[in-house]
Design a protein around this motif. Sequence first.
Motif, PDB file in Angstrom:
ATOM      1  N   TYR A  25       0.846  -1.194   0.000  1.00 25.25           N
ATOM      2  CA  TYR A  25       0.000   0.000   0.000  1.00 25.25           C
ATOM      3  C   TYR A  25       0.874   1.234   0.000  1.00 25.25           C
ATOM      4  O   TYR A  25       1.876   1.296   0.709  1.00 25.25           O
ATOM      5  N   ASP A  26       0.506   2.205  -0.819  1.00 26.82           N
ATOM      6  CA  ASP A  26       1.183   3.492  -0.844  1.00 26.82           C
ATOM      7  C   ASP A  26       0.179   4.575  -0.462  1.00 26.82           C
ATOM      8  O   ASP A  26      -0.996   4.511  -0.836  1.00 26.82           O
ATOM      9  N   LYS A  27       0.659   5.558   0.274  1.00 25.14           N
ATOM     10  CA  LYS A  27      -0.192   6.670   0.700  1.00 25.14           C
ATOM     11  C   LYS A  27       0.113   7.865  -0.200  1.00 25.14           C
ATOM     12  O   LYS A  27       1.265   8.243  -0.380  1.00 25.14           O
ATOM     13  N   ASP A  28      -0.929   8.432  -0.771  1.00 30.81           N
ATOM     14  CA  ASP A  28      -0.786   9.571  -1.666  1.00 30.81           C
ATOM     15  C   ASP A  28      -1.587  10.740  -1.083  1.00 30.81           C
ATOM     16  O   ASP A  28      -2.788  10.615  -0.852  1.00 30.81           O
ATOM     17  N   GLU A  29      -0.911  11.840  -0.815  1.00 27.82           N
ATOM     18  CA  GLU A  29      -1.575  13.028  -0.273  1.00 27.82           C
ATOM     19  C   GLU A  29      -1.440  14.178  -1.261  1.00 27.82           C
ATOM     20  O   GLU A  29      -0.346  14.502  -1.692  1.00 27.82           O
ATOM     21  N   ALA A  30      -2.578  14.758  -1.602  1.00 24.62           N
ATOM     22  CA  ALA A  30      -2.566  15.910  -2.504  1.00 24.62           C
ATOM     23  C   ALA A  30      -3.846  16.702  -2.296  1.00 24.62           C
ATOM     24  O   ALA A  30      -4.926  16.136  -2.141  1.00 24.62           O
ATOM     25  N   TRP A  31      -3.705  18.016  -2.293  1.00 27.51           N
ATOM     26  CA  TRP A  31      -4.842  18.920  -2.177  1.00 27.51           C
ATOM     27  C   TRP A  31      -5.710  18.596  -0.973  1.00 27.51           C
ATOM     28  O   TRP A  31      -6.932  18.612  -1.046  1.00 27.51           O
ATOM     29  N   GLY A  32      -5.093  18.231   0.114  1.00 31.71           N
ATOM     30  CA  GLY A  32      -5.824  17.962   1.340  1.00 31.71           C
ATOM     31  C   GLY A  32      -6.547  16.631   1.367  1.00 31.71           C
ATOM     32  O   GLY A  32      -7.304  16.358   2.286  1.00 31.71           O
ATOM     33  N   GLN A  33      -6.333  15.823   0.364  1.00 32.98           N
ATOM     34  CA  GLN A  33      -6.962  14.507   0.325  1.00 32.98           C
ATOM     35  C   GLN A  33      -5.903  13.426   0.472  1.00 32.98           C
ATOM     36  O   GLN A  33      -4.773  13.581   0.024  1.00 32.98           O
ATOM     37  N   VAL A  34      -6.286  12.343   1.093  1.00 24.93           N
ATOM     38  CA  VAL A  34      -5.382  11.207   1.276  1.00 24.93           C
ATOM     39  C   VAL A  34      -5.984   9.992   0.581  1.00 24.93           C
ATOM     40  O   VAL A  34      -7.158   9.679   0.761  1.00 24.93           O
ATOM     41  N   LYS A  35      -5.184   9.357  -0.269  1.00 29.92           N
ATOM     42  CA  LYS A  35      -5.619   8.138  -0.942  1.00 29.92           C
ATOM     43  C   LYS A  35      -4.606   7.041  -0.649  1.00 29.92           C
ATOM     44  O   LYS A  35      -3.409   7.300  -0.571  1.00 29.92           O
ATOM     45  N   PHE A  36      -5.101   5.844  -0.478  1.00 28.85           N
ATOM     46  CA  PHE A  36      -4.229   4.687  -0.338  1.00 28.85           C
ATOM     47  C   PHE A  36      -4.326   3.878  -1.621  1.00 28.85           C
ATOM     48  O   PHE A  36      -5.423   3.556  -2.087  1.00 28.85           O
ATOM     49  N   ILE A  37      -3.182   3.590  -2.193  1.00 28.21           N
ATOM     50  CA  ILE A  37      -3.120   2.862  -3.453  1.00 28.21           C
ATOM     51  C   ILE A  37      -2.617   1.447  -3.166  1.00 28.21           C
ATOM     52  O   ILE A  37      -1.534   1.264  -2.612  1.00 28.21           O
ATOM     53  N   LYS A  38      -3.431   0.472  -3.523  1.00 28.64           N
ATOM     54  CA  LYS A  38      -3.088  -0.932  -3.284  1.00 28.64           C
ATOM     55  C   LYS A  38      -2.432  -1.505  -4.544  1.00 28.64           C
ATOM     56  O   LYS A  38      -2.954  -1.369  -5.646  1.00 28.64           O
ATOM     57  N   THR A  39      -1.301  -2.159  -4.370  1.00 28.41           N
ATOM     58  CA  THR A  39      -0.608  -2.828  -5.467  1.00 28.41           C
ATOM     59  C   THR A  39      -0.497  -4.310  -5.136  1.00 28.41           C
ATOM     60  O   THR A  39      -0.063  -4.672  -4.045  1.00 28.41           O
ATOM     61  N   VAL A  40      -0.906  -5.145  -6.061  1.00 26.87           N
ATOM     62  CA  VAL A  40      -0.833  -6.592  -5.868  1.00 26.87           C
ATOM     63  C   VAL A  40       0.015  -7.169  -6.993  1.00 26.87           C
ATOM     64  O   VAL A  40      -0.210  -6.873  -8.171  1.00 26.87           O
ATOM     65  N   GLU A  41       0.993  -7.971  -6.627  1.00 29.91           N
ATOM     66  CA  GLU A  41       1.877  -8.605  -7.589  1.00 29.91           C
ATOM     67  C   GLU A  41       1.921 -10.104  -7.312  1.00 29.91           C
ATOM     68  O   GLU A  41       1.564 -10.551  -6.227  1.00 29.91           O
ATOM     69  N   ALA A  42       2.370 -10.862  -8.278  1.00 32.49           N
ATOM     70  CA  ALA A  42       2.519 -12.304  -8.109  1.00 32.49           C
ATOM     71  C   ALA A  42       3.898 -12.729  -8.598  1.00 32.49           C
ATOM     72  O   ALA A  42       4.412 -12.195  -9.578  1.00 32.49           O
ATOM     73  N   GLU A  43       4.473 -13.684  -7.877  1.00 36.99           N
ATOM     74  CA  GLU A  43       5.746 -14.274  -8.265  1.00 36.99           C
ATOM     75  C   GLU A  43       5.607 -15.786  -8.170  1.00 36.99           C
ATOM     76  O   GLU A  43       4.783 -16.289  -7.405  1.00 36.99           O
ATOM     77  N   TRP A  44       6.399 -16.509  -8.929  1.00 37.58           N
ATOM     78  CA  TRP A  44       6.387 -17.961  -8.870  1.00 37.58           C
ATOM     79  C   TRP A  44       7.788 -18.484  -9.162  1.00 37.58           C
ATOM     80  O   TRP A  44       8.597 -17.813  -9.775  1.00 37.58           O
ATOM     81  N   ASP A  45       8.037 -19.713  -8.663  1.00 39.20           N
ATOM     82  CA  ASP A  45       9.346 -20.332  -8.868  1.00 39.20           C
ATOM     83  C   ASP A  45       9.494 -20.871 -10.280  1.00 39.20           C
ATOM     84  O   ASP A  45      10.447 -20.562 -10.983  1.00 39.20           O
ATOM     85  N   HIS A  46       8.543 -21.698 -10.696  1.00 35.50           N
ATOM     86  CA  HIS A  46       8.577 -22.269 -12.035  1.00 35.50           C
ATOM     87  C   HIS A  46       7.178 -22.739 -12.423  1.00 35.50           C
ATOM     88  O   HIS A  46       6.273 -22.750 -11.593  1.00 35.50           O
ATOM     89  N   THR A  47       7.037 -23.081 -13.686  1.00 33.15           N
ATOM     90  CA  THR A  47       5.748 -23.537 -14.193  1.00 33.15           C
ATOM     91  C   THR A  47       5.927 -24.858 -14.928  1.00 33.15           C
ATOM     92  O   THR A  47       6.993 -25.154 -15.459  1.00 33.15           O
ATOM     93  N   THR A  48       4.844 -25.640 -14.933  1.00 30.98           N
ATOM     94  CA  THR A  48       4.836 -26.875 -15.710  1.00 30.98           C
ATOM     95  C   THR A  48       3.526 -26.960 -16.493  1.00 30.98           C
ATOM     96  O   THR A  48       2.516 -26.358 -16.131  1.00 30.98           O
ATOM     97  N   TRP A  49       3.590 -27.706 -17.568  1.00 31.23           N
ATOM     98  CA  TRP A  49       2.419 -27.997 -18.382  1.00 31.23           C
ATOM     99  C   TRP A  49       2.521 -29.465 -18.760  1.00 31.23           C
ATOM    100  O   TRP A  49       3.524 -29.887 -19.357  1.00 31.23           O
ATOM    101  N   ASN A  50       1.532 -30.247 -18.370  1.00 29.19           N
ATOM    102  CA  ASN A  50       1.552 -31.699 -18.599  1.00 29.19           C
ATOM    103  C   ASN A  50       2.840 -32.334 -18.088  1.00 29.19           C
ATOM    104  O   ASN A  50       3.408 -33.224 -18.711  1.00 29.19           O
TER     105      ASN A  50
END
Length: 75
Positions: A25-50
């Motif tokens: 979460y990042d906090k953004d303040e501007a013009w007297g307003q406060v917004k929280f910005i949520k960032t979601v990411e994904a990571e993985w070790d490896h992938t398989t198919w069949n």
Amino acid sequence: MKTRITIEVDIDEVEFHGVDILTSYDKDEAWGQVKFIKTVEAEWDHTTWNGLYCEVVDEDHAVTYLVERSEEGEW
């Protein structure tokens, strides 16, 4: 000698191993307003198919897929 091949499969058929969903979460303040910005990411070790190790080419699509699955409670 090895050669690289490229195939396109439905992402539901790919198994992601060692998945981590990261939320920040990042906090953004501007013009007297406060917004929280949520960032979601994904990571993985490896992938398989069949049972074969594979490389995900479209990582943005894979991240979106994994984040949506995490919101549904899969991870």
